[in-house]
Write a protein that holds these residues in place. Structure first.
Motif, PDB file in Angstrom:
ATOM      1  N   ARG A   1       4.832  -3.343  -4.727  1.00 43.88           N
ATOM      2  CA  ARG A   1       3.771  -3.442  -3.725  1.00 43.88           C
ATOM      3  C   ARG A   1       3.100  -2.083  -3.522  1.00 43.88           C
ATOM      4  O   ARG A   1       1.870  -1.983  -3.504  1.00 43.88           O
ATOM      5  CB  ARG A   1       4.357  -3.951  -2.421  1.00 43.88           C
ATOM      6  N   ASP A   2       3.885  -1.026  -3.432  1.00 42.38           N
ATOM      7  CA  ASP A   2       3.317   0.312  -3.256  1.00 42.38           C
ATOM      8  C   ASP A   2       2.546   0.763  -4.496  1.00 42.38           C
ATOM      9  O   ASP A   2       1.504   1.406  -4.383  1.00 42.38           O
ATOM     10  CB  ASP A   2       4.410   1.321  -2.922  1.00 42.38           C
ATOM     11  N   LEU A   3       3.047   0.419  -5.663  1.00 41.67           N
ATOM     12  CA  LEU A   3       2.372   0.780  -6.908  1.00 41.67           C
ATOM     13  C   LEU A   3       1.003   0.112  -6.992  1.00 41.67           C
ATOM     14  O   LEU A   3       0.007   0.752  -7.318  1.00 41.67           O
ATOM     15  CB  LEU A   3       3.232   0.398  -8.108  1.00 41.67           C
ATOM     16  N   VAL A   4       0.949  -1.172  -6.674  1.00 45.94           N
ATOM     17  CA  VAL A   4      -0.330  -1.888  -6.703  1.00 45.94           C
ATOM     18  C   VAL A   4      -1.273  -1.318  -5.657  1.00 45.94           C
ATOM     19  O   VAL A   4      -2.468  -1.145  -5.910  1.00 45.94           O
ATOM     20  CB  VAL A   4      -0.108  -3.403  -6.486  1.00 45.94           C
TER      21      VAL A   4
ATOM     22  N   VAL B   1      -1.416   1.755  -4.546  1.00 46.35           N
ATOM     23  CA  VAL B   1      -1.915   3.056  -5.004  1.00 46.35           C
ATOM     24  C   VAL B   1      -2.899   2.891  -6.157  1.00 46.35           C
ATOM     25  O   VAL B   1      -3.938   3.556  -6.202  1.00 46.35           O
ATOM     26  CB  VAL B   1      -0.730   3.965  -5.416  1.00 46.35           C
ATOM     27  N   MET B   2      -2.603   1.983  -7.065  1.00 46.60           N
ATOM     28  CA  MET B   2      -3.458   1.814  -8.238  1.00 46.60           C
ATOM     29  C   MET B   2      -4.827   1.237  -7.888  1.00 46.60           C
ATOM     30  O   MET B   2      -5.828   1.582  -8.510  1.00 46.60           O
ATOM     31  CB  MET B   2      -2.773   0.905  -9.258  1.00 46.60           C
ATOM     32  N   PHE B   3      -4.875   0.352  -6.900  1.00 44.06           N
ATOM     33  CA  PHE B   3      -6.127  -0.329  -6.588  1.00 44.06           C
ATOM     34  C   PHE B   3      -6.694   0.053  -5.230  1.00 44.06           C
ATOM     35  O   PHE B   3      -7.491  -0.672  -4.655  1.00 44.06           O
ATOM     36  CB  PHE B   3      -5.919  -1.848  -6.657  1.00 44.06           C
ATOM     37  N   HIS B   4      -6.308   1.216  -4.722  1.00 48.10           N
ATOM     38  CA  HIS B   4      -6.848   1.697  -3.455  1.00 48.10           C
ATOM     39  C   HIS B   4      -8.314   2.062  -3.682  1.00 48.10           C
ATOM     40  O   HIS B   4      -8.637   2.776  -4.628  1.00 48.10           O
ATOM     41  CB  HIS B   4      -6.044   2.919  -2.990  1.00 48.10           C
ATOM     42  N   PRO B   5      -9.219   1.586  -2.830  1.00 47.95           N
ATOM     43  CA  PRO B   5     -10.650   1.787  -3.100  1.00 47.95           C
ATOM     44  C   PRO B   5     -11.137   3.222  -2.912  1.00 47.95           C
ATOM     45  O   PRO B   5     -12.127   3.606  -3.521  1.00 47.95           O
ATOM     46  CB  PRO B   5     -11.337   0.862  -2.096  1.00 47.95           C
ATOM     47  N   TYR B   6     -10.494   4.020  -2.083  1.00 50.35           N
ATOM     48  CA  TYR B   6     -10.972   5.381  -1.838  1.00 50.35           C
ATOM     49  C   TYR B   6     -10.363   6.352  -2.830  1.00 50.35           C
ATOM     50  O   TYR B   6      -9.156   6.457  -2.943  1.00 50.35           O
ATOM     51  CB  TYR B   6     -10.626   5.811  -0.409  1.00 50.35           C
TER      52      TYR B   6
END
Length: 65
Positions: free
Chosen positions: A32-35, A37-42
């Motif tokens: 969950r944390d990996l996803v 971080v990978m797809f964070h918009p900013y």
């Protein structure tokens, strides 16, 4: 006698140390944390200033004259 032994065994099994009991939760939290971080918009590296802007250049021009 057989039921008594299985009842004792069942209750005693809950007291045993289970080293991998939290592995599923830890794996889910990691994914969950990996996803996140990978797809964070900013992305701050896309927004930082790359050098002095036009206001700074105008200020320098005024100071040099």
């Amino acid at each position: 006698m057989g039921r008594a032994i299985s009842a004792i065994s069942g209750s005693a099994a809950g007291l045993l140390h289970r080293p991998f009991a939290g592995l599923g939760h830890a794996t889910a939290r990691f994914c969950r944390d990996l996803v996140r971080v990978m797809f964070h918009p900013y992305r701050p590296e896309r927004h930082y200033m790359r050098g002095p802007g036009p206001a700074c250049a105008a200020k320098r021009a005024r100071l040099q004259n």
